[in-house]
Design a protein around this motif. Sequence first.
Motif, PDB file in Angstrom:
ATOM      1  N   MET B   1       0.819  -1.208   0.000  1.00 22.63           N
ATOM      2  CA  MET B   1       0.000   0.000   0.000  1.00 22.63           C
ATOM      3  C   MET B   1       0.851   1.255   0.000  1.00 22.63           C
ATOM      4  SD  MET B   1      -3.173  -0.460  -0.211  1.00 22.63           S
ATOM      5  CE  MET B   1      -3.478   1.289   0.075  1.00 22.63           C
ATOM      6  N   ARG B   2       1.823   1.258   0.943  1.00 18.85           N
ATOM      7  CA  ARG B   2       2.566   2.493   1.135  1.00 18.85           C
ATOM      8  C   ARG B   2       3.319   2.929  -0.125  1.00 18.85           C
ATOM      9  NH1 ARG B   2       3.340   5.535   5.589  1.00 18.85           N
ATOM     10  NH2 ARG B   2       2.174   4.089   6.856  1.00 18.85           N
ATOM     11  N   GLU B   3       3.966   1.985  -0.773  1.00 18.12           N
ATOM     12  CA  GLU B   3       4.753   2.413  -1.930  1.00 18.12           C
ATOM     13  C   GLU B   3       3.843   2.842  -3.086  1.00 18.12           C
ATOM     14  OE1 GLU B   3       4.832  -0.780  -1.080  1.00 18.12           O
ATOM     15  OE2 GLU B   3       4.238  -1.934  -2.846  1.00 18.12           O
ATOM     16  N   LYS B   4       2.620   2.329  -3.122  1.00 16.02           N
ATOM     17  CA  LYS B   4       1.684   2.735  -4.185  1.00 16.02           C
ATOM     18  C   LYS B   4       1.345   4.224  -4.068  1.00 16.02           C
ATOM     19  CE  LYS B   4      -0.512  -1.666  -4.900  1.00 16.02           C
ATOM     20  NZ  LYS B   4      -1.379  -2.565  -4.157  1.00 16.02           N
ATOM     21  N   LYS B   5       1.266   4.673  -2.846  1.00 14.78           N
ATOM     22  CA  LYS B   5       0.876   6.063  -2.602  1.00 14.78           C
ATOM     23  C   LYS B   5       1.852   7.064  -3.223  1.00 14.78           C
ATOM     24  CE  LYS B   5      -2.850   5.910  -0.020  1.00 14.78           C
ATOM     25  NZ  LYS B   5      -2.922   5.469   1.359  1.00 14.78           N
ATOM     26  N   GLU B   6       3.069   6.624  -3.364  1.00  9.46           N
ATOM     27  CA  GLU B   6       4.066   7.555  -3.899  1.00  9.46           C
ATOM     28  C   GLU B   6       3.858   7.794  -5.391  1.00  9.46           C
ATOM     29  OE1 GLU B   6       5.606   8.752  -1.439  1.00  9.46           O
ATOM     30  OE2 GLU B   6       4.902   7.169  -0.096  1.00  9.46           O
ATOM     31  N   ARG B   7       3.220   6.857  -6.070  1.00 12.30           N
ATOM     32  CA  ARG B   7       3.042   7.006  -7.515  1.00 12.30           C
ATOM     33  C   ARG B   7       1.865   7.931  -7.799  1.00 12.30           C
ATOM     34  NH1 ARG B   7       3.132   0.850  -8.097  1.00 12.30           N
ATOM     35  NH2 ARG B   7       1.371   1.163  -9.505  1.00 12.30           N
ATOM     36  N   GLY B  41      -8.762   9.427  -4.797  1.00 15.61           N
ATOM     37  CA  GLY B  41      -7.795   8.941  -5.780  1.00 15.61           C
ATOM     38  C   GLY B  41      -7.822   7.425  -5.816  1.00 15.61           C
ATOM     39  N   VAL B  42      -7.626   6.876  -7.015  1.00 16.32           N
ATOM     40  CA  VAL B  42      -7.532   5.424  -7.146  1.00 16.32           C
ATOM     41  C   VAL B  42      -6.180   5.111  -7.756  1.00 16.32           C
ATOM     42  CG1 VAL B  42      -8.534   3.349  -8.159  1.00 16.32           C
ATOM     43  CG2 VAL B  42     -10.020   5.259  -7.552  1.00 16.32           C
ATOM     44  N   TYR B  43      -5.442   4.222  -7.108  1.00 20.25           N
ATOM     45  CA  TYR B  43      -4.106   3.876  -7.589  1.00 20.25           C
ATOM     46  C   TYR B  43      -4.145   2.559  -8.352  1.00 20.25           C
ATOM     47  CZ  TYR B  43      -2.561   7.638  -4.639  1.00 20.25           C
ATOM     48  OH  TYR B  43      -2.386   8.882  -4.099  1.00 20.25           O
ATOM     49  N   PRO B  44      -3.182   2.372  -9.229  1.00 21.40           N
ATOM     50  CA  PRO B  44      -3.163   1.107  -9.953  1.00 21.40           C
ATOM     51  C   PRO B  44      -3.002  -0.052  -8.977  1.00 21.40           C
ATOM     52  CG  PRO B  44      -1.544   2.643 -10.870  1.00 21.40           C
ATOM     53  CD  PRO B  44      -2.082   3.259  -9.630  1.00 21.40           C
ATOM     54  N   GLY B  45      -3.707  -1.134  -9.220  1.00 21.80           N
ATOM     55  CA  GLY B  45      -3.556  -2.323  -8.401  1.00 21.80           C
ATOM     56  C   GLY B  45      -4.353  -2.304  -7.118  1.00 21.80           C
ATOM     57  N   GLU B  46      -5.169  -1.288  -6.907  1.00 22.86           N
ATOM     58  CA  GLU B  46      -5.948  -1.280  -5.668  1.00 22.86           C
ATOM     59  C   GLU B  46      -7.444  -1.186  -5.938  1.00 22.86           C
ATOM     60  OE1 GLU B  46      -5.886   1.942  -2.957  1.00 22.86           O
ATOM     61  OE2 GLU B  46      -6.418   3.447  -4.443  1.00 22.86           O
ATOM     62  N   ASP B 217      -8.903  -2.376  -0.701  1.00 22.11           N
ATOM     63  CA  ASP B 217      -7.668  -1.965  -0.051  1.00 22.11           C
ATOM     64  C   ASP B 217      -7.933  -0.764   0.838  1.00 22.11           C
ATOM     65  OD1 ASP B 217      -5.782  -3.773  -1.369  1.00 22.11           O
ATOM     66  OD2 ASP B 217      -6.454  -2.736  -3.173  1.00 22.11           O
ATOM     67  N   ARG B 218      -8.714   0.156   0.270  1.00 19.03           N
ATOM     68  CA  ARG B 218      -9.070   1.344   1.048  1.00 19.03           C
ATOM     69  C   ARG B 218     -10.570   1.551   0.919  1.00 19.03           C
ATOM     70  NH1 ARG B 218      -6.613   6.383  -0.678  1.00 19.03           N
ATOM     71  NH2 ARG B 218      -6.748   5.538  -2.775  1.00 19.03           N
ATOM     72  N   ILE B 219     -11.113   2.238   1.913  1.00 17.61           N
ATOM     73  CA  ILE B 219     -12.550   2.505   1.886  1.00 17.61           C
ATOM     74  C   ILE B 219     -12.772   4.004   2.003  1.00 17.61           C
ATOM     75  CG2 ILE B 219     -14.722   2.247   3.178  1.00 17.61           C
ATOM     76  CD1 ILE B 219     -13.911  -0.597   3.804  1.00 17.61           C
ATOM     77  N   ALA B 220     -13.629   4.519   1.123  1.00 17.73           N
ATOM     78  CA  ALA B 220     -14.004   5.926   1.194  1.00 17.73           C
ATOM     79  C   ALA B 220     -15.430   5.992   1.700  1.00 17.73           C
ATOM     80  CB  ALA B 220     -13.899   6.561  -0.187  1.00 17.73           C
ATOM     81  N   ALA B 231      -9.724   5.722   4.254  1.00 20.60           N
ATOM     82  CA  ALA B 231      -8.735   5.089   5.112  1.00 20.60           C
ATOM     83  C   ALA B 231      -8.498   3.664   4.658  1.00 20.60           C
ATOM     84  CB  ALA B 231      -9.230   5.104   6.557  1.00 20.60           C
ATOM     85  N   PRO B 232      -7.325   3.120   4.999  1.00 21.75           N
ATOM     86  CA  PRO B 232      -7.064   1.721   4.669  1.00 21.75           C
ATOM     87  C   PRO B 232      -8.090   0.823   5.349  1.00 21.75           C
ATOM     88  CG  PRO B 232      -5.063   2.787   5.452  1.00 21.75           C
ATOM     89  CD  PRO B 232      -6.174   3.751   5.675  1.00 21.75           C
ATOM     90  N   VAL B 233      -8.390  -0.281   4.710  1.00 19.23           N
ATOM     91  CA  VAL B 233      -9.437  -1.151   5.230  1.00 19.23           C
ATOM     92  C   VAL B 233      -9.062  -1.683   6.615  1.00 19.23           C
ATOM     93  CG1 VAL B 233      -8.654  -3.336   4.215  1.00 19.23           C
ATOM     94  CG2 VAL B 233     -11.091  -2.905   4.460  1.00 19.23           C
TER      95      VAL B 233
END
Lengths: 327, 310
Positions: B1-7, B41-46, B217-220, B231-233
């Motif tokens: 999760m964390r590294e995805k946020k950087e992209r 925001g939606v990141y790739p792979g999540e 992965d995350r819930i809005a 927040a993360p699930v």
Amino acid sequence: MSRSRYIAGTVFRMLTLLAAVSVLSFVLVTSSPIDPLTAYIGTNSTLSQEARDEITEHWGLDDPPVERFTAWAGNFLKGDWGTSIAFKKPVKTVIKERFSYSVVLMLIAWTFSGVLGFLAGIFAAVRKGSLWDKAIKVFCLALQSAPTFWVGLLVLSLFAVQLGWFPIGLAAPMGKLAQDVTLEDRIWHLVLPSLTLGVLGISKITLYTRQKLIEIMDSGFILFAKARGEDTAQLVLRHGIRNIALPAVTVQFAAFSELFGGIALAESVFSYPGIGSALTTAGLSGDVPLLLGIAVFSAVFVFTGNLIANILYGLLDPRIKEGRADG
Amino acid sequence: MREKKERTPLLDVQGLSVSFSMYERGLQKKDLEVLHKLSLGVYPGEILAVVGSSGSGKSILAHAVMGILPGNARVKGEIHYRGELLDKERQEALRGKEIAFIPQSLAYLDPLMRVDRQVIGIRGTKEKQEAAFARYHLGKEVERMYPFQLSGGMARRVLISTAVMEEARLIVADEPTPGLHEEVAMETLRDFRQLADEGCGVLLITHDIDLAFQVADRIAVFYAGTIVEIAPVTDFLAGKEALRHPYSKAFIDALPQNSFKPIEGFQPYAGSLPEGCLFAPRCSACSKECAGEMEMRRIRDGEVRCVHAT
């Protein structure tokens, strides 16, 4: 099982309809103030009273109505439709001759109004709210509320009288021998009556198609198709037309009754020798056999139109067709 | 999760507001705002699950991303896709290709078109359709069926098949599991998980929080036309202390598996929203700071729209 029941039900409905139509027509025509004898020989005829009585006797005009009707119905069932007073020919022959003229007229008008109305409806729906849409709508509503004979007279006075492009009436040039009449003559005489009839039929199918397509373009599957990248043309061609074609065809077949009603008036205006003008003549001369014959014939015609619409639905709509195969 | 946020996010929605002009009482036109400054925001792979109660306007968000809002809608704010503005032209070019939409139900299929042709659509091919059907265990006989002949589970798989016709990077799924058996619903969500694991970003709009817990992965959290917390699930599973917004806390508390305690009051109607924080009237921690404009803030590993959140 269900199919034979459907057929039996249809035949039963048809027979009861025909019985009702013939009884009702008989009651109406015999209670009309027109005296068939006077209509036949004319008001200032010098015919002797004996001769008049003889004709009345021959036609059975003084018999009680129930007896007259059962006599007619009995002969009708045996295949004898009687003889037309006004045309002095067997009713069957008159209907056959006249209908051969009318069927061409109706077919042209029906196809013309169907195709053009469908296209105009689609066009208006796609351009919903535009000037074109409004113009088409106003045009249709005006036509929808205009009586057939009035439109016929307008068409006649403009194209035949003022402009002189088309003949003012009949199905062939006056004074021309039947064997000399060409196909062009026929077509030339058909233009105005079929235009009148067709233009009158157009508004219904146009407004229907327009409304239905607008509804469909609002539905979820159109939204989804759009979300998958289809543009308006693709939406209309791939999904819109597919979904309105069937109901539109149904409406057009169901319009057979109006077509028959319209033809009685349109043919009278254009003195076109079809079944519509024969009906008018029959009514005005108290010609009971012919009137009943045409009434029954037209009932069958309209019934068939509706039946075709029903059958087409079953044959073409997968929800009905394959639903039946599944169940 | 964390590294995805950087992209860069695949889909980045910033301050999206959508309003509809409608007539109320005769000819008085009124703008009804149904989405308010919504950001996510939606990141790739999540899988980002947008969770909120039924009928609160979540679908509008999906329609806004796809560019299929009705003609009387007005959109403010910006949507970016892969770092570039997603305007009308780009939406038209990308939808059905890189951005796939998965609708709620069978009603979104043309009732008179056979399933195979619909799945192929305008861009797919027969081979791709066959591959998709094989992937989702749809038999050969389904190809020739009409939508009315499909069962609920089949319909779900047919709808998902449409999304894999092209190389979709972003999948927007609008309530994909209503009225489904739990088993079928789970199967559907596993299919989404699989797509995400292959690298797609999935925006999953649902009212079913339990299902969201299982795959997202995350819930809005969607409330009154905006998102109050993302927040993360794991935070949601950890319980209300791990969450940031009072509504999310109360929401978690209200679940049957927790204390099953309902929240007082109702969600405000789009036409009569309170000033400032939309949750303020029902919030026990409400103070005078809550009357001001509420911005999305980053707190810990999530985002929240509340001045008191810690």
